[in-house]
Structure formats: C-alpha cells, structure tokens
Design a protein around this motif. Structure first.
Motif, mmCIF file in Angstrom:
data_model
loop_
_atom_site.group_PDB
_atom_site.id
_atom_site.type_symbol
_atom_site.label_atom_id
_atom_site.label_comp_id
_atom_site.label_asym_id
_atom_site.label_seq_id
_atom_site.Cartn_x
_atom_site.Cartn_y
_atom_site.Cartn_z
ATOM 1 N N VAL A 226 0.575 -1.198 0.068
ATOM 2 C CA VAL A 226 0.399 0.059 0.110
ATOM 3 C C VAL A 226 1.102 1.600 -0.182
ATOM 4 N N SER A 227 2.005 1.220 0.779
ATOM 5 C CA SER A 227 2.772 2.103 0.806
ATOM 6 C C SER A 227 3.537 3.001 -0.406
ATOM 7 N N PHE A 228 4.070 1.865 -1.238
ATOM 8 C CA PHE A 228 4.383 2.205 -2.427
ATOM 9 C C PHE A 228 3.110 2.453 -3.541
ATOM 10 N N THR A 229 2.004 2.141 -3.233
ATOM 11 C CA THR A 229 1.264 2.561 -4.562
ATOM 12 C C THR A 229 0.830 4.148 -4.296
ATOM 13 N N HIS A 230 0.537 4.655 -2.641
ATOM 14 C CA HIS A 230 0.458 5.596 -2.393
ATOM 15 C C HIS A 230 1.866 6.853 -2.593
ATOM 16 N N ILE A 231 3.324 6.057 -3.045
ATOM 17 C CA ILE A 231 4.525 7.153 -3.485
ATOM 18 C C ILE A 231 4.048 7.640 -4.593
ATOM 19 N N ILE A 232 3.989 6.288 -5.484
ATOM 20 C CA ILE A 232 3.592 6.897 -6.711
ATOM 21 C C ILE A 232 2.806 7.809 -7.054
ATOM 22 N N LYS A 233 1.629 7.582 -6.176
ATOM 23 C CA LYS A 233 0.284 8.340 -6.520
ATOM 24 C C LYS A 233 0.826 9.681 -6.138
ATOM 25 N N SER A 234 1.584 10.144 -5.123
ATOM 26 C CA SER A 234 2.276 11.242 -4.625
ATOM 27 C C SER A 234 3.126 11.975 -6.005
ATOM 28 N N GLY A 235 2.835 11.303 -7.303
ATOM 29 C CA GLY A 235 3.778 11.809 -8.750
ATOM 30 C C GLY A 235 2.354 12.516 -9.231
ATOM 31 N N GLU A 236 1.088 12.944 -9.183
ATOM 32 C CA GLU A 236 -0.148 12.839 -10.299
ATOM 33 C C GLU A 236 -0.008 14.511 -10.197
ATOM 34 N N PRO A 237 0.861 14.988 -9.242
ATOM 35 C CA PRO A 237 1.052 16.562 -10.342
ATOM 36 C C PRO A 237 1.294 16.648 -11.160
ATOM 37 N N ALA A 238 2.373 15.888 -10.912
ATOM 38 C CA ALA A 238 3.368 15.845 -12.751
ATOM 39 C C ALA A 238 2.406 15.585 -14.002
ATOM 40 N N SER A 240 -0.680 16.003 -13.573
ATOM 41 C CA SER A 240 -1.463 17.384 -14.094
ATOM 42 C C SER A 240 -1.000 18.439 -14.956
ATOM 43 N N VAL A 241 0.724 18.776 -14.557
ATOM 44 C CA VAL A 241 1.103 20.080 -15.629
ATOM 45 C C VAL A 241 1.633 19.295 -16.952
ATOM 46 N N PHE A 242 1.235 18.413 -17.168
ATOM 47 C CA PHE A 242 1.961 17.471 -18.805
ATOM 48 C C PHE A 242 0.292 17.442 -18.825
ATOM 49 N N VAL A 243 -0.519 16.763 -18.484
ATOM 50 C CA VAL A 243 -1.948 17.266 -18.850
ATOM 51 C C VAL A 243 -1.905 18.138 -19.649
ATOM 52 N N SER A 244 -2.308 19.066 -18.813
ATOM 53 C CA SER A 244 -2.655 20.607 -18.729
ATOM 54 C C SER A 244 -2.121 21.343 -20.130
ATOM 55 N N GLY A 249 -3.478 23.466 -23.067
ATOM 56 C CA GLY A 249 -2.746 24.571 -23.553
ATOM 57 C C GLY A 249 -1.919 25.660 -22.309
ATOM 58 N N GLU A 250 -2.258 25.457 -21.424
ATOM 59 C CA GLU A 250 -1.595 25.678 -20.037
ATOM 60 C C GLU A 250 -0.679 26.162 -19.617
ATOM 61 N N THR A 251 -0.118 27.029 -19.081
ATOM 62 C CA THR A 251 1.298 27.774 -18.295
ATOM 63 C C THR A 251 0.940 27.897 -17.071
ATOM 64 N N PHE A 252 1.727 27.144 -16.353
ATOM 65 C CA PHE A 252 2.533 27.289 -15.383
ATOM 66 C C PHE A 252 3.134 28.159 -14.993
ATOM 67 N N GLY A 255 7.817 28.090 -10.625
ATOM 68 C CA GLY A 255 7.697 27.595 -9.200
ATOM 69 C C GLY A 255 7.251 26.123 -9.458
ATOM 70 N N VAL A 256 6.211 25.989 -10.159
ATOM 71 C CA VAL A 256 5.532 25.372 -10.339
ATOM 72 C C VAL A 256 6.428 24.063 -10.740
ATOM 73 N N TYR A 257 6.604 24.622 -13.092
ATOM 74 C CA TYR A 257 7.541 22.692 -13.092
ATOM 75 C C TYR A 257 8.828 22.540 -12.313
ATOM 76 N N LEU A 258 9.248 23.860 -11.013
ATOM 77 C CA LEU A 258 10.492 23.472 -10.521
ATOM 78 C C LEU A 258 10.160 22.467 -8.994
ATOM 79 N N SER A 259 9.569 22.936 -8.827
ATOM 80 C CA SER A 259 8.344 22.054 -7.798
ATOM 81 C C SER A 259 8.135 20.506 -8.313
ATOM 82 N N LEU A 260 8.071 20.009 -9.708
ATOM 83 C CA LEU A 260 7.656 18.543 -10.055
ATOM 84 C C LEU A 260 9.445 17.700 -10.249
#
Length: 429
Positions: A226-238, A240-244, A249-252, A255-260
């Motif tokens: 379970v811990s490994f699944t949630h560690i990988i799922k913490s990567g969801e913001p990456a 989100s930025v890629f799809v957006s 065509g959204e820009t950020f 600081g958002v890109y650096l946080s990835l």
C-alpha cells in the motif's frame, strides 16, 4: 459577510438562476423569515474583487420592472465612521445570500429592515463564520477524511491479500456507496439531487475516468505494498501539469515546474529501491494518476455551473461508474473465478473475510464522500495540503500495520516526493 439591507420593494428581482421571490412582509407584527434557500441567489453582474468587509446599505432595482438582477448599492466601512456617501460597486465573484430575515417593526411605512448573511461565490465558506469555528470545522473534516482513508486502505489490502480479485473488489466498493445513497434518498435522510439528461451527459466522461483510476489503483494495491502505491500516486501533480500543458495549452509559473523535480525524483528513487517491486503494480498506480487527472479536468469543464452538493455529486458519480464497470468486471474475472477464490479465502481467513469485504466497500464510499463534501467548505489550496497529509498518514499506517520492509533510501525517496507535492500545491496558487 454580515450586512443590513433596507428596501422598499416587495420582492427581489433576482436572476433566472433562482426563481424564488423573497417576501418582505407586509406587516410590522409578523416578521418574515427565509432560511436555506433552494438555490443560492446570485448577483451575476459583478466586476470587482472584495478585499475588505462590504457593508450593503440597500438593494435597488433600477429597471423598475423586476426582470433584471438587482444592483448592489453598498458602502465600504470608512475609517472615520461616517459613510454617508454610498458608492455603487460591483464584485467580481457573484454574491450568494445564504440567510435573509425581515424583522419588520421599523415604524416607517413601506420600509423594512432585512438582515442577511452573504458570501462570495469563490469563497469556500460563508464569511460570517467565526475564524475559530471554521478552523475546528476544517480540522474535523481532515481528521474524519484521513481516518476513513486509512481504515479503507487497511481493509482493502487485507481483502486483496486473501481474495485477489481487484475488479470485483472495485465494483463492490462502488455498489456499496450507491446503495447507501439510494437508501438515504429514499428515507429523506439526504435530499435527492435534481438532475437532467444534460447533467448525466456531462458526468459520463468524469465517471469513465473515475472508473479507470479506481480500478487501476486497486490493481496496483493487489500487486505491491500500500505504501508503494501511495508513493507513486503522490506523483499525480506531474501528470496534471503535463496533461494541462500538452492538451489544454495551459502555462504555469516557473515555481510549479521546479516543484515537479523533487516529485519525479522521489518517486523514481522509491521505485528503484522498492524491495517488492512489481511492474503491474507500478503501472497500475501510474495509470490511476493519469485517469484521475483527466477526471478532474472533465469535472471542471463539464460540471461547471451544475447545482449539486458534494455529497450528491459523488453519489451520482459512483452510480454511473458502477454501471460502466460491472460488464468489464464480469468479462475480466467472472463468477467461476470468484467462487473458487472465495472458497480459498474462507479456508484461509474464515468468516472474517466477509467483514473485511463489507468494511472496505463501505469505508471507500465514506472517505470519498467526506472528501467531496469538504470541497464545499474549504479552498482548493487547503484541500491539496490536506490530501498530501492524508497520503503521509496512509503510508505510515500501512507500514506499521503490515510491517512493510523499508530501506532508508526508499523512505528518503518517499519523503522527497511528498515534499515536492506540498511545494507544488503552494506554487500553483
């Protein structure tokens, strides 16, 4: 915002979003009172952000016909306390009146004193609530949300260890939530939402993405810790930025890109040092991330303006997801496999397997329901921070309960990824 409104009209000419007329009361003896209006009263012609308390002196219908939305004649509280010259201002977010009460008894013919509580549309809670009370409410939401999520993940893993059928397990989770809400609507415990064909059409892509994300996460947890699944799922913001960026065509901000960087680096470090690494489990978590990103995008795009509460919204989402998932579950696993697997689980675990299945199904719905309800009360930033802390609580609890072996470098990767998620939530605002 607490405000006092004086008016001399017999109804408020609100927009067509709410057909409700607010009676003023024709007598000074019997005050008229309206609470919890069916729909928020929206003043749509707003243009300016309110950055300090707003004192509304009266509502005025300039058209004289009652067909156009009321303009707000208002005063900002002056430093000298005078406030004699009201200025017409309009606010950028629509104003919603949550409580209107006419006490009458003003003694002046045709004029009544109305006290109202109002809040701006882009605020997550009424401004009139005390700060201490709001903090307690948010704390209660978070404590309930995290606790229910931890309990779900524990029982979900127990079920999958003894009865490794993630498609059926996912289906039972949605079925339990759908049943709970149908009973709640039938018994009037919860008011059923008023929906139409357009609502369900807009909800379909959201439900499809939700179904894929839910099943993929369950498949992941059936293969890895379970811990490994949630560690990988913490990567969801990456994701989100890629799809957006690619599809919308959204820009950020930079600081958002650096946080990835810490998010991607931490997830990669954890994956490379995971003792019980499984490619199916890893890909399940990755697919779940991508699906939930699309779910959020579809939800923002298609459900904008739909007047359904968080609780009922998630109920409708669960029911539609259940309809989508059921035929695929039967095709992927089927009754024969379930029967054989159930007999094995009963032999190994005993009657407790029944309780585990019920618990994981019910707690799945409850924790999701509370998370959607919390969106009605807190800001997106607060929700993101809460979601990060929730993931930490699940990872720590699962490691302790299941005694998951963890190397120091693996724990370091998890910490870096989660820290990156927190930085992302701050930078995006």
């Amino acid at each position: 915002m607490n405000c006092s409104i004086k008016h001399s009209t017999t109804s408020f000419p609100f927009s067509d979003q709410s057909p409700t007329r607010v009676p003023v009361g024709g007598s000074t003896r019997n005050p008229s009172k309206i609470q919890s209006l069916p729909k928020p009263i929206s003043f749509k012609d707003s243009k300016i952000v309110l950055k300090q308390p707003l004192y509304v002196s009266h509502l005025q219908d300039f058209s004289g016909s009652g067909r156009n939305p009321s303009k707000i004649q208002s005063l900002q509280k002056p430093s000298n306390g005078s406030g004699r010259n009201p200025s017409k201002i309009q606010s950028l977010p629509p104003l919603y009146v949550s409580h209107i009460q006419d006490f009458g008894g003003s003694g002046r013919k045709g004029i009544h004193e109305t006290v109202c509580n109002a809040y701006e549309a882009d605020h997550s809670q009424p401004l009139g609530q005390s700060e201490a009370g709001q903090k307690m409410k948010i704390g209660l939401y978070f404590a309930t949300w995290w606790s229910l999520n931890v309990v779900f993940n524990i029982y979900n893993k127990k079920v999958l260890n003894a009865f490794p059928f993630p498609w059926l397990t996912s289906t039972l989770s949605l079925a339990a939530g759908s049943l709970i809400m149908l009973v709640s609507w039938a018994t009037k415990v919860v008011e059923a939402p008023k929906t139409d064909v357009e609502f369900w059409k807009a909800l379909f892509p959201v439900a499809l993405a939700h179904t894929i994300g839910h099943v993929a996460a369950t498949i992941s947890m059936s293969k890895v810790a379970v811990s490994f699944t949630h560690i990988i799922k913490s990567g969801e913001p990456a994701f989100s930025v890629f799809v957006s960026r690619v599809f919308l065509g959204e820009t950020f901000p930079i600081g958002v890109y650096l946080s990835l960087l810490p998010i991607i680096g931490g997830c990669a470090l954890s994956a490379l040092t995971e003792l019980n690494f499984n490619m199916t489990g890893f890909m399940g978590a990755m697919v779940s991330n991508l699906a939930f990103v699309f779910r959020n995008i579809f939800s923002k795009k298609g459900m904008k303006g739909k007047s359904v509460s968080g609780m009922n919204y998630y109920a409708c989402l669960s029911m539609l997801s259940l309809l989508i998932l059921t035929p695929f579950t039967i095709a992927m696993e089927g009754p024969q496999m379930w029967e054989a697997g159930w007999q094995t689980a009963l032999t190994q675990v005993g009657p407790n397997i029944v309780w585990w299945v019920v618990a994981q199904s019910v707690f799945y719905h409850l924790y999701n329901q509370v998370s959607y309800m919390s969106l009605d009360q807190i800001t997106p930033l607060t929700f993101s921070v809460g979601n990060t802390m929730k993931r930490i609580s699940v990872i720590v609890a699962s490691i302790i309960i299941f005694r998951t072996p963890l190397q120091p470098v693996n724990a370091l990767g998890a910490a870096i990824a989660i820290l990156g998620t927190f930085i992302y939530s701050q930078a995006k605002q």
